[in-house]
Enzyme design. Structure first.
Site, PDB file in Angstrom:
ATOM      1  N   ASP A   1      40.398  41.430  16.774  1.00 26.14           N
ATOM      2  CA  ASP A   1      39.321  42.417  16.635  1.00 26.14           C
ATOM      3  C   ASP A   1      39.045  42.618  15.149  1.00 26.14           C
ATOM      4  OD1 ASP A   1      37.620  44.737  16.962  1.00 26.14           O
ATOM      5  OD2 ASP A   1      38.541  45.068  18.908  1.00 26.14           O
TER       6      ASP A   1
ATOM      7  N   GLU B   1      36.664  52.730  15.891  1.00 28.57           N
ATOM      8  CA  GLU B   1      36.396  51.475  15.163  1.00 28.57           C
ATOM      9  C   GLU B   1      36.217  51.751  13.675  1.00 28.57           C
ATOM     10  OE1 GLU B   1      36.001  48.477  14.456  1.00 28.57           O
ATOM     11  OE2 GLU B   1      35.845  47.226  16.249  1.00 28.57           O
TER      12      GLU B   1
ATOM     13  N   ASP C   1      26.354  43.808  27.473  1.00 27.09           N
ATOM     14  CA  ASP C   1      27.015  43.081  28.555  1.00 27.09           C
ATOM     15  C   ASP C   1      27.889  41.937  28.042  1.00 27.09           C
ATOM     16  OD1 ASP C   1      25.148  41.210  27.745  1.00 27.09           O
ATOM     17  OD2 ASP C   1      24.041  41.159  29.637  1.00 27.09           O
ATOM     18  N   GLU C   2      28.027  41.845  26.714  1.00 27.64           N
ATOM     19  CA  GLU C   2      28.844  40.815  26.057  1.00 27.64           C
ATOM     20  C   GLU C   2      28.403  39.399  26.442  1.00 27.64           C
ATOM     21  OE1 GLU C   2      33.053  41.528  26.136  1.00 27.64           O
ATOM     22  OE2 GLU C   2      32.806  43.707  25.970  1.00 27.64           O
TER      23      GLU C   2
ATOM     24  N   ARG D   1      23.645  46.138  20.641  1.00 29.83           N
ATOM     25  CA  ARG D   1      24.101  47.266  19.829  1.00 29.83           C
ATOM     26  C   ARG D   1      24.858  46.777  18.613  1.00 29.83           C
ATOM     27  NH1 ARG D   1      29.564  48.039  19.890  1.00 29.83           N
ATOM     28  NH2 ARG D   1      30.791  47.660  21.782  1.00 29.83           N
TER      29      ARG D   1
ATOM     30  N   ASN E   1      28.094  46.591  16.082  1.00 29.40           N
ATOM     31  CA  ASN E   1      29.550  46.585  16.181  1.00 29.40           C
ATOM     32  C   ASN E   1      30.110  46.703  14.770  1.00 29.40           C
ATOM     33  OD1 ASN E   1      31.550  46.622  18.268  1.00 29.40           O
ATOM     34  ND2 ASN E   1      32.319  44.681  17.502  1.00 29.40           N
TER      35      ASN E   1
ATOM     36  N   ASN F   1      32.945  40.863  15.031  1.00 30.10           N
ATOM     37  CA  ASN F   1      33.978  41.835  14.721  1.00 30.10           C
ATOM     38  C   ASN F   1      34.435  41.717  13.275  1.00 30.10           C
ATOM     39  OD1 ASN F   1      35.066  44.059  16.216  1.00 30.10           O
ATOM     40  ND2 ASN F   1      35.308  42.679  17.945  1.00 30.10           N
TER      41      ASN F   1
END
Length: 281
Positions: free
Chosen positions: A192, A16, A116-117, A96, A98, A144
């Site tokens: 993304d 990423e 767990d989105e 977390r 990103n 994102n």
């Protein structure tokens, strides 16, 4: 026709956040779940790998040297001598870091998501060099790509499950007047990470779409470059003249990853990027 090349053959679980550091002539990128920060010097081929104390969503250059890290429990500073300290510590169980981006004013806009989105479990937070933090967006699912127009008056943003690239007006007071720029069609993947080029066009990596797309400021599809890896995650211009587009990729969740999944790819002479400001700390 622009074609990809392999810049760094790697097996990152979740590559990423590519970022070009003009001060060192290196491309910085992370493996979120591998807890690693990678650097790559295209002039010499030299690579470094540094382990982080937590899952790391992004690593960006700092004005004073070193890196700012978007970590599981907040935003931290890594000095050139590898000394680490927290700048903004805000642990939330099950959440977390990103992707993240540095705004034209040198602040870090740091995204989060639930492991767990879970819908609405993430945020986008603006963090300044003195550690002041302000939540810009709440109720995000997978925060994102974030980027700004060449004049800094527009901000582009993806909350991946929405399948949209949104655009906001951006000024000293923050962002407002959110509206869709692009809706990614079913079957083409999910938006993304993104970057904005010198012409104001938006490049978007398509997770599960195996491609990167370029959209005009009006939201018109301008270019599609197919990639061998099904899960490209983010893109950034780099190289001495900012004409090469680097792409991170992921292996996570793939039953049969492509041999290049997790590698750093590059599209040589893809366009002209914008100089990215360092974080002001």
């Amino acid at each position: 026709m622009t074609r990809y090349e392999v810049a760094v053959r790697a097996a990152a679980t979740l590559g990423e956040g590519p970022a070009w550091d003009p001060a060192t002539g290196r491309l910085i990128w992370v493996d979120i779940l591998g807890m690693r920060v990678h650097t790559y010097d295209p002039a010499t081929g030299r690579r470094t790998v540094r382990t982080t104390p937590q899952h790391v969503g992004a690593a960006k250059p700092r004005a004073g040297g070193g890196l700012v890290l978007n970590l599981r429990d907040g935003v931290g500073l890594l000095d050139p001598d590898d000394t680490f300290r927290w700048l903004h510590h805000e642990p939330v169980p099950g959440r977390r870091a990103n992707d993240a981006a540095v705004a034209p004013d040198g602040s870090l806009w740091a995204g989060t998501m639930r492991y767990d989105e879970a819908p609405g479990g993430g945020t986008l937070t603006r963090v300044t060099g003195d550690g002041t933090a302000k939540t810009v967006l709440s109720g995000v699912t997978v925060s994102n790509g974030t980027g700004w127009s060449p004049d800094g008056r527009l901000m582009y943003y993806t909350d991946t499950p929405t399948r949209r690239v949104d655009v906001f007006d951006h000024d000293a007071d923050g962002v407002h007047d959110r509206r869709p720029l692009v809706q990614i069609e079913e079957g083409a993947g999910f938006p993304d990470g993104l970057t904005v080029d010198a012409e104001g066009c938006v490049w978007v990596a398509l997770w599960d779409g195996g491609a990167v797309r370029r959209y005009t400021p009006d939201g018109e599809l301008d270019r599609v470059v197919s990639l061998p890896t099904p899960r490209p995650t983010a893109c950034a211009f780099g190289g001495a003249d900012l004409t090469d587009l680097y792409l991170t990729t992921a292996r996570t969740g793939l039953l049969a990853p492509h041999p290049l999944s997790g590698s750093l790819l590059v599209l040589p002479a893809a366009g002209k990027g914008l100089p990215q400001p360092p974080f002001t700390a």
